[in-house]
Design an enzyme around this catalytic site. Sequence first.
Site, short mmCIF file in Angstrom:
data_model
loop_
_atom_site.label_atom_id
_atom_site.label_comp_id
_atom_site.label_asym_id
_atom_site.label_seq_id
_atom_site.Cartn_x
_atom_site.Cartn_y
_atom_site.Cartn_z
N LEU A 21 27.19 26.94 41.82
CA LEU A 21 27.70 28.21 41.98
C LEU A 21 28.11 29.27 40.36
CD1 LEU A 21 30.12 27.79 45.09
CD2 LEU A 21 27.54 28.39 44.77
N ASP A 75 45.13 36.70 35.57
CA ASP A 75 44.04 36.96 35.50
C ASP A 75 43.40 36.75 36.47
OD1 ASP A 75 42.02 36.43 33.59
OD2 ASP A 75 41.29 34.86 34.67
#
Length: 597
Positions: A134, A251
């Site tokens: 992924l 983040d």
Amino acid sequence: MATRSSRAPLGQRSTNIQNGSASTKSSLLGKKDSSSKSIAFERKASDNSNNKGISSMSSNTLRRALSASSANSEASSNAETGASGGFVKKQYVSSSSTLTNKTNTPPDSIITEHRKRPNGDGYTVHQYMRGKLLGKGGFAKVYQVTSLDTNKIYAAKIVPKANLVKNRARQKLQTEIKIHRTMKHVNVCEYKHFFEDKTNCYILLEICHNQSCNEMIKRRKSLTEEETRFFMLQIIDAVSFMHDSNVIHRDLKLGNLFLSKTMNIKVGDFGLAVRVDSSDEKRKTICGTPNYIAPEVINGNKEKREHSFEVDIWSMGVICFTMLVGKPPYESKDVKSTYRRILNNEYSFPKGKVSSDARAFISSMLQSDPSLRPSLTELRQHAFISHNQIPGSLPSSCTYSAPSWSTDEFGELQVVNPTSALDINISNSAPAPQAKPASSASSKFAIYDEVQSTSKPAVSNDDRVITKLSGCVASCRIDDDEVREPPPSSATSQDPKPSPAAANSDEVSELERMHSNLDVCLANFERIQNGGGKMEARAIAMVEESKWVSRFVDYTSKYGLGFLLNDGSSGVYFNDSTKAVLSASSDSFVYIERRKS
């Protein structure tokens, strides 16, 4: 299709000085731009030191050696301790290369976990089949895995222990796990389970079927304000939950905002997150992603270089700007220039692209002084959110194309005409719209393997589907002067009588209108075939020799859509709207340029 992200120069990835050697991505789905990757200043040294002892060994040789040693040492190894009272309690996993392969699955794709029983008496064995990659970060890779016990699908973040040699790196991973496992919220990517073997650590996470907002923006270039409000409200709810738990994400960016099967936001990657003891506590670590980093984090004055919860508000402002405009507000040719623009707060809105409410909403978050940024409560009450309509749900087609909007009988905003059967199914399984948009925080948490809804579809959704089909049939009418319409039937000349078998009289009316339109199409087509019309022979041939897509493969995240037609010919519909088709016999190739407007 998920694609691998190429490694960018050191200055173009996310920065984490204090705990950089363990900074990883929890679920990178697809290729990322160079300005949104993770940086770790200790990475090179860590990689060099870890590779000295195994550089001459192939991966298969190393795996076999570890397999042989694990059988002898497994019984005596009960826990792995760390600097802060113990790392993560060990759960033994035998090497995948020693498995008895009862299927045709390659041995390396099977992961086996020996999970200690709750009473401490022995172990239970659980197997997972590793699927497609992924995404990948500097220190971990994320694979789709399927539990062979339950057939459930997870996103597995695999961290090689070779990257965890340093004590700080192990502490960093421990902190990530401790924080993420407590973040139980509908808009946070759910932490499922942790285990480890002799070579890797495994973190099982909720699978997000529609990749991330980063891939969505790459395909779409920008989003509508309705979509942006839908997403921003969910981000506000998720960040509010984190801040109430004294967690600063640090983040937040498009690449860490994943999309569930029902197009809801799932905040992920807690690799840089920190839990503070109080709301007044400040941190001095330089960490984040260059395009999204707040000015107080990179302040040149070390004495003033401290940050807190306000850095997440700044990142949300960058996210909102990027959704509406298509690129981050401070993006430039290199990181130094980006930091300079952030410190000087140099950005501008393109003319005619963003509404006044959206401008005010973004500008309130992108203030250099952290104390002047609004609270999450104030953001939720801002005119951009509270004075404008927010759709109750979005179809998955929004990941590829901009939706059209309408209001239903309740005055709620909704998408008109989903463009695929998948979207129709999703919209039909969604709850009926309420009088007011419900906050995502108040809805029931949906675990990753979402159960298909058994609720009946809303009548308005059925009406939209029938209307769309009816419109498609009506558009099949042939534009010819000599084509005559059949005399109107009694069903179309007067209101339909209520039918006891019909649940809704409007549905009966739509079906009767569809039947009438089909009669028109068939009658006109038969007339043309008998020579009664003026239609060109080429158009008749096109009708007689119709073609359709029998199979397709989706590479739109990078190239385009590949397809196979019913006559055996194949082609590609490229992302730039050009097309290429190869005949079934491979003796003819056609390239079609993009139609000029």
